[in-house]
Design a protein around this motif. Structure first.
Motif, PDB file in Angstrom:
ATOM      1  N   GLY A 279      71.983 -17.772  57.481  1.00  9.86           N
ATOM      2  CA  GLY A 279      71.885 -16.954  56.282  1.00  9.86           C
ATOM      3  C   GLY A 279      71.010 -17.611  55.225  1.00  9.86           C
ATOM      4  N   ARG A 280      71.180 -18.913  55.042  1.00  6.74           N
ATOM      5  CA  ARG A 280      70.358 -19.630  54.057  1.00  6.74           C
ATOM      6  C   ARG A 280      68.898 -19.660  54.481  1.00  6.74           C
ATOM      7  N   ARG A 281      68.641 -19.844  55.773  1.00  6.86           N
ATOM      8  CA  ARG A 281      67.253 -19.857  56.249  1.00  6.86           C
ATOM      9  C   ARG A 281      66.581 -18.514  55.980  1.00  6.86           C
ATOM     10  N   LEU A 282      67.272 -17.434  56.285  1.00  8.58           N
ATOM     11  CA  LEU A 282      66.696 -16.114  56.043  1.00  8.58           C
ATOM     12  C   LEU A 282      66.406 -15.906  54.565  1.00  8.58           C
ATOM     13  N   GLN A 283      67.345 -16.306  53.717  1.00 12.98           N
ATOM     14  CA  GLN A 283      67.134 -16.172  52.278  1.00 12.98           C
ATOM     15  C   GLN A 283      65.929 -16.980  51.821  1.00 12.98           C
ATOM     16  N   ARG A 284      65.790 -18.202  52.346  1.00 10.78           N
ATOM     17  CA  ARG A 284      64.652 -19.039  51.947  1.00 10.78           C
ATOM     18  C   ARG A 284      63.332 -18.435  52.394  1.00 10.78           C
ATOM     19  N   LEU A 285      63.263 -17.998  53.654  1.00 12.11           N
ATOM     20  CA  LEU A 285      62.021 -17.420  54.167  1.00 12.11           C
ATOM     21  C   LEU A 285      61.625 -16.174  53.381  1.00 12.11           C
ATOM     22  N   HIS A 286      62.626 -15.399  52.989  1.00  9.87           N
ATOM     23  CA  HIS A 286      62.346 -14.202  52.208  1.00  9.87           C
ATOM     24  C   HIS A 286      61.927 -14.576  50.788  1.00  9.87           C
ATOM     25  N   ALA A 287      62.637 -15.530  50.181  1.00  6.00           N
ATOM     26  CA  ALA A 287      62.325 -15.935  48.812  1.00  6.00           C
ATOM     27  C   ALA A 287      60.934 -16.554  48.705  1.00  6.00           C
ATOM     28  N   GLU A 288      60.522 -17.278  49.752  1.00  8.13           N
ATOM     29  CA  GLU A 288      59.199 -17.888  49.753  1.00  8.13           C
ATOM     30  C   GLU A 288      58.120 -16.931  50.244  1.00  8.13           C
ATOM     31  N   ARG A 289      58.488 -15.701  50.481  1.00  5.39           N
ATOM     32  CA  ARG A 289      57.571 -14.617  50.885  1.00  5.39           C
ATOM     33  C   ARG A 289      56.856 -14.935  52.201  1.00  5.39           C
ATOM     34  N   LEU A 290      57.571 -15.591  53.109  1.00  3.76           N
ATOM     35  CA  LEU A 290      57.004 -15.920  54.409  1.00  3.76           C
ATOM     36  C   LEU A 290      57.450 -14.960  55.494  1.00  3.76           C
ATOM     37  N   LEU A 291      58.528 -14.245  55.273  1.00  6.36           N
ATOM     38  CA  LEU A 291      59.073 -13.337  56.288  1.00  6.36           C
ATOM     39  C   LEU A 291      59.745 -12.154  55.618  1.00  6.36           C
ATOM     40  N   ARG A 292      59.597 -11.005  56.262  1.00 10.15           N
ATOM     41  CA  ARG A 292      60.281  -9.795  55.805  1.00 10.15           C
ATOM     42  C   ARG A 292      60.516  -8.900  57.015  1.00 10.15           C
TER      43      ARG A 292
ATOM     44  N   ARG B 294      48.357  -9.836  51.501  1.00  6.31           N
ATOM     45  CA  ARG B 294      48.594 -11.201  51.959  1.00  6.31           C
ATOM     46  C   ARG B 294      47.786 -12.167  51.094  1.00  6.31           C
ATOM     47  N   THR B 295      48.388 -13.284  50.754  1.00  8.13           N
ATOM     48  CA  THR B 295      47.683 -14.400  50.147  1.00  8.13           C
ATOM     49  C   THR B 295      47.969 -15.599  51.027  1.00  8.13           C
ATOM     50  N   GLY B 296      47.044 -15.884  51.943  1.00  7.00           N
ATOM     51  CA  GLY B 296      47.343 -16.862  52.976  1.00  7.00           C
ATOM     52  C   GLY B 296      48.509 -16.332  53.802  1.00  7.00           C
ATOM     53  N   PRO B 297      49.564 -17.155  53.988  1.00 11.45           N
ATOM     54  CA  PRO B 297      50.706 -16.700  54.787  1.00 11.45           C
ATOM     55  C   PRO B 297      51.750 -15.933  53.982  1.00 11.45           C
ATOM     56  N   ARG B 298      51.552 -15.830  52.671  1.00 11.38           N
ATOM     57  CA  ARG B 298      52.597 -15.242  51.817  1.00 11.38           C
ATOM     58  C   ARG B 298      52.401 -13.737  51.670  1.00 11.38           C
ATOM     59  N   LEU B 299      53.520 -13.031  51.698  1.00 16.18           N
ATOM     60  CA  LEU B 299      53.513 -11.576  51.695  1.00 16.18           C
ATOM     61  C   LEU B 299      53.684 -11.037  50.284  1.00 16.18           C
ATOM     62  N   GLY B 300      52.871 -10.038  49.948  1.00 19.73           N
ATOM     63  CA  GLY B 300      53.036  -9.322  48.695  1.00 19.73           C
ATOM     64  C   GLY B 300      53.985  -8.152  48.896  1.00 19.73           C
ATOM     65  N   GLU B 301      53.916  -7.213  47.958  1.00 18.61           N
ATOM     66  CA  GLU B 301      54.781  -6.042  48.046  1.00 18.61           C
ATOM     67  C   GLU B 301      54.176  -4.994  48.972  1.00 18.61           C
ATOM     68  N   ALA B 302      55.061  -4.243  49.634  1.00 19.91           N
ATOM     69  CA  ALA B 302      54.612  -3.102  50.434  1.00 19.91           C
ATOM     70  C   ALA B 302      54.097  -2.027  49.490  1.00 19.91           C
ATOM     71  N   ASP B 303      53.006  -1.359  49.884  1.00 21.28           N
ATOM     72  CA  ASP B 303      52.347  -0.431  48.969  1.00 21.28           C
ATOM     73  C   ASP B 303      51.945   0.854  49.681  1.00 21.28           C
TER      74      ASP B 303
END
Length: 338
Positions: free
Chosen positions: A36-49, A318-327
């Motif tokens: 659960g913490r890993r998923l939260q971190r990956l989402h918070a760092e905009r690496l996974l969604r 995308r900014t490098g590996p980081r995800l922006g908002e869906a549009d």
């Protein structure tokens, strides 16, 4: 940026994007709290969604176009950024090879195709020329791509939670309530019936039926969004293949099953098949071109475009590996008229 547990978790989510935390934890050999913490971190760092990919018919009444764009010297980045702002632009990348910019666009209707392809895109400052291919049908979709890190016993844990892709379904007609649920599932495909119940102000049983119905009808297909480079696939290419008459279907289906395939489609244009693939490096790509691709009969020619940078993928910047908002354009979620 990702360790082995992160990579195993991504692999587990690719197999079963809506699997509960307990099942994910069992599959990757960790505790529910850690997962659960890993998923939260990956989402918070905009690496996974985990998003919901939508049925084509909700997005447009016409099929997508692959567009190849040549730019004036020194204008590549400006053109790519401008194209990534178009509401119809699903995928935008800077490339070398066939063109300077490669993008996939979905005109909002048949009456909008001409204006988009002959006016709006060519008029972007810095565009020298364009060429487009009409997508006829897909052979492989991005949500089916896998990292394949898990053993059979681990996959067996996830099997009850998998949502297997089906053949094409009839165009969808949604109620206003279903359309709102679709909008929420597009943003977060791991949404629970409790979450949806609160968001829509309906009972949990109604929310459960809404989610189950939208998933079963494939209105929404859960999909893990993470840049392939983070998973050990830093080299991305787009192959334009010309095939012999009668061999296009076989070539497309074979490429759609290849481990490199992110998106493979039959097209009408200068090429007959477009293969978007990711590779672990140059040697991996060389093996694919000289062995796997060479073994397929019926291929006349291959043109390789190497991706330099992805600015937008499935309407997510995308900014490098980081995800922006869906549009996604708002019209996709507007109530349908009788």
């Amino acid at each position: 940026m990702l360790d082995d547990l992160d990579l195993d978790l991504v692999s587990a989510l690719q197999e079963a994007p809506r699997a509960p935390i307990n099942a994910l934890a069992e599959a990757v050999g960790s505790s529910p709290s850690t997962v659960g913490r890993r998923l939260q971190r990956l989402h918070a760092e905009r690496l996974l969604r985990v998003i919901g990919q939508l049925d084509w018919t909700l997005i447009s009444e016409t099929h997508p176009r692959h567009v190849w764009i040549t730019t004036a010297p020194g204008r590549l980045q400006d053109v790519a950024r401008k194209l990534a702002e178009l509401p119809e632009a699903q995928y935008v990348a800077m490339t070398t090879g066939r063109a300077d910019v490669y993008c996939t666009v979905r005109p909002l209707g048949r009456d909008a195709v001409k204006d988009l392809l002959t006016q709006r895109i060519p008029s972007v400052p810095g565009v020298v020329s364009t060429q487009s291919d009409l997508v006829l049908k897909p052979f492989g979709r991005a949500e089916a791509w896998r990292v394949d890190r898990l053993a059979e016993a681990q996959l067996a844990v996830l099997a009850p939670h998998r949502i297997d892709p089906q053949e094409a379904v009839e165009p969808q007609s949604l109620s206003e309530q279903e359309r709102e649920a679709t909008r929420l599932l597009h943003a977060d495909a791991r949404l629970t019936s409790s979450d949806l119940s609160r968001a829509l102000g309906v009972s949990q049983s109604t929310a459960h039926r809404l989610i189950a119905g939208l998933l079963e009808r494939q209105v929404v297909r859960p999909r893990v969004e993470v840049e392939p480079a983070l998973l050990g696939f830093p080299l991305e290419v787009a192959l334009s293949l010309s095939t012999e008459p009668g061999s296009t279907e076989a070539v497309g289906r074979a490429l759609g099953r290849h481990p490199s395939a992110r998106y493979v489609s039959m097209v009408a244009g200068n090429a007959t098949v477009i293969h978007q693939g990711v590779f672990r490096g140059e040697e991996h790509l060389a093996d694919f071109l000289s062995a796997d691709l060479a073994a397929l009969p019926g291929i006349r020619s291959v043109e390789v475009s190497v991706v330099l940078d992805v600015l937008r993928r499935y309407w997510i910047t995308r900014t490098g590996p980081r995800l922006g908002e869906a549009d996604l354009p708002l019209r996709f979620f507007q109530p349908q008229r009788a």
